[in-house]
Design a protein around this motif. Structure first.
Motif, PDB file in Angstrom:
ATOM      1  N   ALA A 381       0.833  -1.196   0.000  1.00 34.58           N
ATOM      2  CA  ALA A 381       0.000   0.000   0.000  1.00 34.58           C
ATOM      3  C   ALA A 381       0.873   1.255   0.000  1.00 34.58           C
ATOM      4  CB  ALA A 381      -0.934  -0.014   1.204  1.00 34.58           C
ATOM      5  N   ASP A 382       1.923   1.233   0.798  1.00 35.95           N
ATOM      6  CA  ASP A 382       2.843   2.383   0.824  1.00 35.95           C
ATOM      7  C   ASP A 382       3.524   2.540  -0.529  1.00 35.95           C
ATOM      8  OD1 ASP A 382       4.020   2.052   4.285  1.00 35.95           O
ATOM      9  OD2 ASP A 382       2.175   2.844   3.407  1.00 35.95           O
ATOM     10  N   ALA A 383       3.983   1.427  -1.085  1.00 41.26           N
ATOM     11  CA  ALA A 383       4.715   1.485  -2.361  1.00 41.26           C
ATOM     12  C   ALA A 383       3.825   2.006  -3.485  1.00 41.26           C
ATOM     13  CB  ALA A 383       5.259   0.109  -2.713  1.00 41.26           C
ATOM     14  N   TRP A 384       2.551   1.670  -3.434  1.00 37.03           N
ATOM     15  CA  TRP A 384       1.640   2.045  -4.525  1.00 37.03           C
ATOM     16  C   TRP A 384       0.850   3.309  -4.229  1.00 37.03           C
ATOM     17  CZ3 TRP A 384      -0.593  -3.602  -4.749  1.00 37.03           C
ATOM     18  CH2 TRP A 384       0.381  -4.446  -5.337  1.00 37.03           C
ATOM     19  N   GLY A 385       0.971   3.816  -3.018  1.00 35.03           N
ATOM     20  CA  GLY A 385       0.215   5.005  -2.643  1.00 35.03           C
ATOM     21  C   GLY A 385      -1.267   4.725  -2.496  1.00 35.03           C
ATOM     22  N   THR A 386      -1.604   3.517  -2.082  1.00 34.61           N
ATOM     23  CA  THR A 386      -3.028   3.191  -1.912  1.00 34.61           C
ATOM     24  C   THR A 386      -3.297   2.842  -0.445  1.00 34.61           C
ATOM     25  OG1 THR A 386      -2.681   0.863  -2.471  1.00 34.61           O
ATOM     26  CG2 THR A 386      -3.191   2.357  -4.302  1.00 34.61           C
ATOM     27  N   HIS A 387      -4.180   1.917  -0.195  1.00 34.27           N
ATOM     28  CA  HIS A 387      -4.500   1.540   1.179  1.00 34.27           C
ATOM     29  C   HIS A 387      -4.959   0.085   1.212  1.00 34.27           C
ATOM     30  CE1 HIS A 387      -8.302   3.005  -0.674  1.00 34.27           C
ATOM     31  NE2 HIS A 387      -8.765   1.890  -0.155  1.00 34.27           N
ATOM     32  N   CYS A 388      -4.999  -0.454   2.427  1.00 33.10           N
ATOM     33  CA  CYS A 388      -5.634  -1.762   2.591  1.00 33.10           C
ATOM     34  C   CYS A 388      -7.062  -1.505   3.001  1.00 33.10           C
ATOM     35  CB  CYS A 388      -4.910  -2.586   3.660  1.00 33.10           C
ATOM     36  SG  CYS A 388      -3.228  -2.985   3.151  1.00 33.10           S
ATOM     37  N   GLY A 389      -7.974  -2.278   2.523  1.00 28.28           N
ATOM     38  CA  GLY A 389      -9.373  -1.956   2.705  1.00 28.28           C
ATOM     39  C   GLY A 389      -9.928  -2.233   4.089  1.00 28.28           C
ATOM     40  N   VAL A 390      -9.191  -2.959   4.930  1.00 26.81           N
ATOM     41  CA  VAL A 390      -9.698  -3.291   6.265  1.00 26.81           C
ATOM     42  C   VAL A 390      -8.586  -3.078   7.294  1.00 26.81           C
ATOM     43  CG1 VAL A 390     -11.254  -5.027   5.258  1.00 26.81           C
ATOM     44  CG2 VAL A 390      -9.106  -5.754   6.248  1.00 26.81           C
ATOM     45  N   PRO A 391      -8.956  -2.878   8.558  1.00 23.95           N
ATOM     46  CA  PRO A 391      -7.937  -2.759   9.596  1.00 23.95           C
ATOM     47  C   PRO A 391      -7.276  -4.111   9.861  1.00 23.95           C
ATOM     48  CG  PRO A 391     -10.114  -2.773  10.582  1.00 23.95           C
ATOM     49  CD  PRO A 391     -10.328  -2.750   9.099  1.00 23.95           C
ATOM     50  N   ALA A 392      -6.099  -4.096  10.468  1.00 22.41           N
ATOM     51  CA  ALA A 392      -5.323  -5.320  10.673  1.00 22.41           C
ATOM     52  C   ALA A 392      -6.091  -6.365  11.472  1.00 22.41           C
ATOM     53  CB  ALA A 392      -3.994  -5.006  11.342  1.00 22.41           C
ATOM     54  N   ASP A 393      -6.925  -5.909  12.407  1.00 26.45           N
ATOM     55  CA  ASP A 393      -7.625  -6.901  13.229  1.00 26.45           C
ATOM     56  C   ASP A 393      -8.799  -7.554  12.513  1.00 26.45           C
ATOM     57  OD1 ASP A 393      -9.479  -4.596  15.427  1.00 26.45           O
ATOM     58  OD2 ASP A 393      -9.410  -4.845  13.247  1.00 26.45           O
ATOM     59  N   MET A 394      -9.047  -7.115  11.268  1.00 23.27           N
ATOM     60  CA  MET A 394     -10.057  -7.801  10.464  1.00 23.27           C
ATOM     61  C   MET A 394      -9.396  -8.566   9.308  1.00 23.27           C
ATOM     62  SD  MET A 394     -13.139  -4.972  10.417  1.00 23.27           S
ATOM     63  CE  MET A 394     -14.522  -6.044  10.006  1.00 23.27           C
ATOM     64  N   MET A 395      -8.058  -8.711   9.428  1.00 18.47           N
ATOM     65  CA  MET A 395      -7.326  -9.500   8.437  1.00 18.47           C
ATOM     66  C   MET A 395      -6.918 -10.826   9.043  1.00 18.47           C
ATOM     67  SD  MET A 395      -4.559  -6.823   6.908  1.00 18.47           S
ATOM     68  CE  MET A 395      -4.934  -5.119   6.579  1.00 18.47           C
ATOM     69  N   GLY A 396      -6.929 -11.878   8.235  1.00 17.57           N
ATOM     70  CA  GLY A 396      -6.412 -13.159   8.679  1.00 17.57           C
ATOM     71  C   GLY A 396      -5.057 -13.377   8.059  1.00 17.57           C
ATOM     72  N   SER A 397      -5.000 -14.270   7.073  1.00 17.67           N
ATOM     73  CA  SER A 397      -3.758 -14.521   6.351  1.00 17.67           C
ATOM     74  C   SER A 397      -3.848 -13.968   4.936  1.00 17.67           C
ATOM     75  CB  SER A 397      -3.469 -16.026   6.297  1.00 17.67           C
ATOM     76  OG  SER A 397      -3.613 -16.611   7.576  1.00 17.67           O
ATOM     77  N   MET A 398      -4.866 -13.138   4.715  1.00 18.04           N
ATOM     78  CA  MET A 398      -5.009 -12.502   3.401  1.00 18.04           C
ATOM     79  C   MET A 398      -5.247 -11.013   3.626  1.00 18.04           C
ATOM     80  SD  MET A 398      -7.356 -15.179   1.198  1.00 18.04           S
ATOM     81  CE  MET A 398      -8.862 -15.033   2.145  1.00 18.04           C
ATOM     82  N   VAL A 399      -4.802 -10.204   2.700  1.00 17.09           N
ATOM     83  CA  VAL A 399      -5.045  -8.775   2.778  1.00 17.09           C
ATOM     84  C   VAL A 399      -5.447  -8.268   1.404  1.00 17.09           C
ATOM     85  CG1 VAL A 399      -2.622  -8.211   2.381  1.00 17.09           C
ATOM     86  CG2 VAL A 399      -4.099  -6.539   3.460  1.00 17.09           C
TER      87      VAL A 399
END
Lengths: 480, 439
Positions: A381-399
Motif C-alpha cells: 500500500a505504501d509502495a503504490w500510494g493506496t491503502h488496505c481496505g480493512v484494519p489489521a484486526d479484520m485481516m487473517g492470512s489474506m489482505v
C-alpha cells in the motif's frame, strides 16, 4: 521528500530483512538464530512425526523461523512451480508432500482391494478423520461430517429451505438474509433452491473499505431493524466468517447472537476461508450450521470440507446426492455418496500431524501468516500510494490492497486480464476484485487480494510490488 | 474339464490378440493371492492410467490457478469428446461428466421435484422403476416420490430369466397392469437398467424404451452404470431422454468418473444438484465446475481409451474378450457345482450369475452377505452374492430346471483375470460344500 521516502523504504527493508532473513552471517542467519539452529534437528516428514512424539519440549521451544521454513519449502512444498510467486493461497490452498503421501496410501489401499476397504475400514477411517476435526473445532463428532467442499454445504442448507417452502414449514415470501459479499456459489445456491421455491432474499450491504468490526455489526443491526419494521419473516441468515473477496474477518459470533436476538430461526455461517486462518470454535459461535474448507488453510488435499450441524437438524438435512444411506441421518448419508475417491477426507488426520510438526503448531502458523501478510499489505500500500481496505484486526492470512489508480482497472474482466498478465509474464499468482459500489471520490477502483502461507518469501511480495509499478510506469507513459 | 476351460480362456485371449500378462504389467497393485471376481462393484485402474491421472494431479498441485484457467477446460472437453464419439452422441454438448451414476439419479430426480413443485406434474403422477433397480436409485426415487406425492410403479423383470423376450414380456405385463390399475395416470419418468447390477442381466433396453413410449411414458432414463465398456452403447439408437454410465467400472478410468447424456431439449432444465459459480450457464458448464474438486479422474479418460486400444485393440475387442471369457467360466463353474447360470448368454455382458450349490442353504440376503465375507476372509475370493427370494423360488426352479438354487454368485471377467481366479472360487465353494455335507 525523496530522501525521506528513501529512508522509509530502507527502514522498512531492514525490518523485513530482519524478519525474513537475518543479515551478516554466511548461511543468512543472525547470530541469535544461528545459535538456535545448531540445536535444531533437520526437519523431515517422517522425522517430524517421530520428533513430535519424542522431543516434544524441544520442538515446542523451537521458533517458527526462516531456517525452519527454508527447509520446509524444499521438503514439503518442493512441488510448487519453481519461480512462481504464489500469492493466491485463498483460492485453492496447498497440500504439503507428507499429507499427499498419506492420501496416496489411502488411495492405494482402496485400489489394492476396494471391497475389503469398503466393508472393513473406510467408515472407521472416516470417523477418525471426523474426530480429529470435531476435536479441533469443539463439537461432538456426531454433529460433524466431512464432505467435498463448502459449495456442497451451501447446497445442503439451501435444499432444506426448498423443502421447508414446499412442505409448508415456511411460507412463500419468507426471507433469507445474506451478505452482499456472500460467495457467488453460496448466493447461487440460495437463488437456485430458495428463491426458486418462493423465498425472498434480503441482502445486507457490508461496506468496503471498512474501518472496524463494529461498523459491520451496526450495518447488520440496521438491516435487521428495518426488516422487523417491515414485518419480514427471516427464516435463515447466511453469514460469512471471513468474506472471501474482499477478505474481511467479520465479528461473526456477535452477528449470530444479533440475528438470534431478532428472532431469526436458523443461522448458517460460511467459514470456507476460516479454518487455519482464525480460531474456529463452533460451540462458541452457536450457529446452526458451519462450514469450512480444510484444503484451503488446513493443508488438506483437494478436497475436504467440514460441515457442522446442530444435532436437532441432523435427521432433517440431506446430502444432495442420494445413495444407500438416505434417511439414516446426515452423518450416514455423508459417509457414502456412491463410489468415490474418499482419500482426501481420510488423509485429514495427517494435516494435524503436519501442523504439529511446525514449531508452535497451528496457532503459530496463523500468527506467523497474519503478521507477515499485514506487513506485506502495508509495504505494498505504501509502495503504490493506496491503502488496505480493512484494519489489521479484520485481516487473517489474506489482505486486500488497493491497486494504483493509474492502472485504471474498473471491471472484473480487467482484473482477470491483469491476473493473466501477471501469471504469464511474471509468474505471479494473485486474486483481485472491483468493489461493486464505491464513493465517487474514491480514487482506488480495484484491489488485489494477497495471501501469506508458510512457503512464501519476502521476494514474492517484492516481485508483485515491482511488477505493478512497472505496469503503472508503462500505463503512465502510454497515456502521455 | 478344468484344462479345457483353461484352454478356452487362453484361446479367447489369443483370438482377440490380448496379451496374457496384462495383470503383471498393469495390475500388480492388486492384492496378491486374491481372486478378484467382483470387477463390477468398483472397477480397477491400470498403472498406465493411474500414471496419467498422477500427471494431471501434479499439474494441479504445482500451480492450481494455471491449471484452472489454462489447462482444465481443454482437458475436460477432450474427455467429453472421446466419450461422445464412443457412445455415438450427436453432439458433445449433450455429454457431461459427473462423479458417478448415483449423481445422475439425483440430478434427474431434482428436475422431477421442480416439475411437481412448480405445478407441471401433479400428485399421483408416477415414476416407474424396475424391481431390480440399483439400491441407490431406488432410494433416490422413493425419497422424492414420497416428498412430492408421486406414485412409484415397480416393473418386474424375472430372475432367473430364460431369454430377452421373457424379460420383455414381463416388462410389458407390468406396464399393462399399471395402466389397468390407473388408466389416466401419467408416468412422468421410467428408469430402466441397461445391465441390472444385482442380479446382473443385460436387458433388451432399446425395446423397453420403445415400449415405454408406446405407453405414453414422458421421459425415459436409462441407468447404464455397468454398460460402458461391457456392451455397446449407442445413445442415438437407444433414444432415451437420459443415459448414464460409470467410466471407472468397465472402461478403466480412475475412481471416479461417469458420463451423462441427454437429449438437447433437456439441457436448459437440468441442473447439477450441487450449485456452484457456474449455475445457470448451461448443464455442461455446471458439470464442469462443482466447486474446487479433484477433477483428475475426469481428465484421465483419454488415457483410459489409450489403454483399451493398446491392450485390447479397442472397446469392441475388450467387450468380446470379457463376454466370451466370462461365459466360458460361468459354464465351467456351473458344471463343477452341478448348478446353472441365471441368464442366457445373450443376457450376459461381462458378469455372469452362477448358481451356488443348494446344499449351502442360503436363506436370506444377510446369509448371502455372510458367505461373501467368509469367502473374502477365509479363501481370499471376492465375489458378491444374489439371494433369490422365496416367492421367486418356484419360477426360478422351473427356469433352471435345478431345484433349490437360492443364491447366485455374480462372477466377472476383466482383462487381468486368469483361470486360477476361477479355480480359487470353485475350490472355495467346494470346501464349504464339503463342510456342509460332512455335518
Amino acid at each position: 521528500m525523496e530522501h525521506e521516502a528513501a529512508m522509509r523504504e530502507r527502514d522498512l527493508a531492514l525490518a523485513m530483512h530482519e524478519t525474513f532473513m537475518a543479515s551478516g552471517s554466511e548461511d543468512g542467519l543472525s547470530p541469535r538464530l544461528q545459535q538456535q539452529q545448531s540445536s535444531e534437528m533437520i526437519y523431515s516428514p517422517r522425522g517430524a512425526t517421530r520428533l513430535w512424539g519424542e522431543q516434544r519440549s524441544m520442538v515446542a521451544a523451537r521458533e517458527l523461523n526462516e531456517a525452519f521454513l527454508r527447509t520446509l519449502r524444499k521438503t514439503e512444498f518442493g512441488h510448487h512451480e519453481r519461480g512462481a510467486a504464489r500469492l493466491n493461497h485463498g483460492s485453492f490452498g496447498s497440500c504439503p508432500k507428507s499429507v499427499l503421501a498419506a492420501q496416496a496410501e489411502f488411495a492405494q489401499t482402496w485400489l489394492k482391494q476396494p471391497d475389503a476397504f469398503y466393508f472393513g475400514g473406510v467408515e472407521a477411517a472416516l470417523l477418525q478423520a471426523r474426530r480429529a476435526v470435531a476435536e479441533h473445532v469443539n463439537c461432538p463428532v456426531h454433529e460433524l461430517v466431512l464432505i467435498d467442499n463448502a459449495t456442497t454445504s451451501a447446497t445442503i442448507v439451501a435444499m432444506d429451505v426448498m423443502w421447508a417452502l414446499a412442505e409448508g414449514r415456511y411460507a412463500k415470501g419468507d426471507t433469507i438474509l445474506m451478505l452482499n459479499f456472500a460467495y457467488k456459489a453460496v448466493s447461487n445456491a440460495f437463488h437456485a433452491y430458495g428463491v426458486r421455491a418462493g423465498a425472498q432474499l434480503l441482502i445486507v450491504e457490508i461496506p468496503f473499505p471498512i474501518t472496524s468490526a463494529s461498523e459491520a455489526l451496526a450495518t447488520l443491526e440496521e438491516a435487521l431493524k428495518k426488516a422487523k419494521a417491515e414485518d419480514r419473516v427471516i427464516r435463515l441468515a447466511v453469514l460469512d466468517h471471513i468474506v472471501s473477496m474482499p477478505s474481511i474477518i467479520l465479528p461473526v459470533k456477535e452477528m449470530v447472537a444479533l440475528c438470534r436476538s431478532y428472532g431469526i430461526e436458523q443461522v448458517f455461517v460460511d467459514g470456507a476461508q476460516a479454518i487455519g486462518q482464525v480460531e474456529v470454535n463452533v460451540q462458541d459461535m452457536d450457529a446452526d450450521y458451519y462450514t469450512s474448507n480444510l484444503n484451503k488453510w488446513l493443508f488438506a488435499p483437494t478436497t475436504a470440507s467440514l460441515f457442522h450441524c446442530k444435532a436437532k437438524h441432523l435427521s432433517r438435512l440431506h446430502h444432495p446426492i442420494i445413495s444407500h444411506n438416505y434417511g439414516k441421518g446426515l452423518v450416514a448419508e455423508c459417509n457414502w455418496v456412491g463410489t468415490r475417491d474418499y482419500s482426501a477426507l481420510l488423509a485429514v488426520p495427517a494435516c494435524f500431524q503436519f501442523m504439529n510438526s511446525v514449531p508452535g503448531g497451528l496457532k503459530a502458523i496463523r500468527a506467523y501468516n497474519h503478521d507477515r501478510v499485514v506487513a506485506m499489505g502495508k509495504m505494498l500500500a505504501d509502495a503504490w500510494g493506496t491503502h488496505c481496505g480493512v484494519p489489521a484486526d479484520m485481516m487473517g492470512s489474506m489482505v486486500t490492497v488497493g491497486l494504483p489508480p493509474a492502472l485504471q482497472i474498473s471491471s472484473a474482466n480487467e482484473v482477470h486480464d491483469l491476473r493473466t498478465c501477471l501469471r504469464q509474464e511474471s509468474s505471479i499468482e494473485i486474486h483481485g476484485f472491483v468493489p461493486p459500489k464505491r464513493e465517487v471520490s474514491q480514487a482506488v477502483t480495484a484491489y488485489l487480494r494477497i495471501s501469506h502461507q508458510l512457503y512464501n518469501t519476502y521476494d514474492d511480495y517484492l516481485r508483485l510490488r515491482d511488477a505493478i509499478n512497472t505496469l503503472v510506469a508503462k500505463a503512465t507513459k502510454d497515456r502521455k | 474339464m478344468q484344462k479345457s476351460a483353461e484352454e478356452v480362456l487362453a484361446q479367447t485371449f489369443q483370438r482377440l490378440k490380448v496379451a496374457s500378462d496384462v495383470r503383471e504389467r498393469e495390475f500388480d497393485h492388486h492384492e496378491a493371492g486374491v481372486a478378484r471376481l467382483n470387477h463390477g462393484s468398483f472397477g480397477s485402474c491400470p498403472s498406465a492410467v493411474q500414471k496419467a491421472q498422477e500427471e494431471w494431479k501434479h499439474k494441479w498441485f504445482k500451480q492450481p490457478d494455471t491449471f484452472v484457467y489454462h489447462q482444465m477446460e481443454d482437458g475436460l472437453l477432450a474427455s467429453r469428446t472421446a466419450i461422445a464419439r464412443l457412445i455415438n452422441a450427436q453432439n458433445v454438448d449433450q455429454v457431461v461428466l459427473l462423479d458417478n451414476a448415483t449423481t445422475a439419479a439425483s440430478m434427474v430426480a431434482q428436475e422431477l421435484v421442480w416439475g411437481f413443485l412448480e405445478g407441471r406434474f401433479h400428485k399421483g403422477d408416477a415414476i416407474l422403476l424396475l424391481n431390480h433397480a440399483y439400491g441407490a436409485y431406488r432410494a433416490c426415487f422413493e425419497a422424492i416420490a414420497a416428498r412430492v406425492g408421486a406414485e412409484l410403479i415397480s416393473a418386474k423383470i424375472p430372475f432367473p430369466v430364460s431369454s430377452p423376450s421373457h424379460a420383455l414380456g414381463f416388462f410389458r405385463d407390468s406396464l399393462a397392469k399399471a395402466r389397468e390399475e390407473s388408466p389416466g395416470r401419467i408416468i412422468r419418468l421410467a428408469v430402466l437398467d441397461h445391465i441390472t447390477s444385482m442380479p446382473s442381466m443385460l436387458l433388451p433396453v432399446k425395446d423397453m424404451v420403445s415400449l415405454c413410449r408406446s405407453y405414453g411414458v414422458e421421459q425415459v432414463f436409462v441407468d447404464g452404470a455397468h454398460a460402458f465398456g461391457s456392451v455397446e452403447v449407442d445413445v442415438q439408437d437407444l433414444d432415451a431422454d437420459f443415459y448414464t454410465s460409470n467410466c471407472h467400472k468397465w472402461f478403466f478410468a480412475p475412481e471416479v468418473v461417469a458420463f451423462f447424456h441427454c437429449k438437447p431439449q433437456h439441457l436448459g432444465s437440468l441442473h447439477h444438484p450441487v450449485v456452484s459459480t457456474t449455475h445457470g450457464l448451461g448443464l455442461a458448464a455446471e458439470c464442469s465446475w462443482v466447486g474446487t474438486r479433484d477433477y483428475s479422474a475426469q481428465l484421465a479418460i483419454p488415457a483410459a481409451e489409450e489403454f483399451v486400444l493398446r491392450e485390447a485393440g479397442g472397446l469392441d475387442a475388450l467387450r468380446r474378450l470379457n463376454h466370451d471369457s466370462v461365459l466360458a467360466m460361468g459354464d465351467w463353474l456351473a458344471n463343477e457345482w452341478g448348478t446353472a447360470c441365471g441368464a442366457p448368454p445373450e443376457m450376459v455382458a461381462s458378469m455372469v450369475m452362477v448358481g451356488l450349490p443348494p446344499v449351502l442353504n442360503i436363506q436370506s440376503f444377510d446369509e448371502g452377505l455372510d458367505l461373501r465375507t467368509r469367502l473374502r476372509e477365509e479363501f481370499h475370493v471376492e465375489v458378491p452374492m444374489h439371494y433369490v427370494s422365496k416367492e421367486d423360488q418356484e419360477s426360478a426352479d422351473r427356469i433352471t430346471k435345478i431345484p433349490g438354487i437360492t443364491a447366485y454368485a455374480r462372477v466377472s471377467h476383466q482383462i487381468y483375470n486368469k483361470m486360477e481366479d476361477y479355480v480359487q472360487l470353485r475350490d472355495a465353494i467346494n470346501s464349504l460344500v464339503g463342510m456342509c455335507t460332512s455335518k
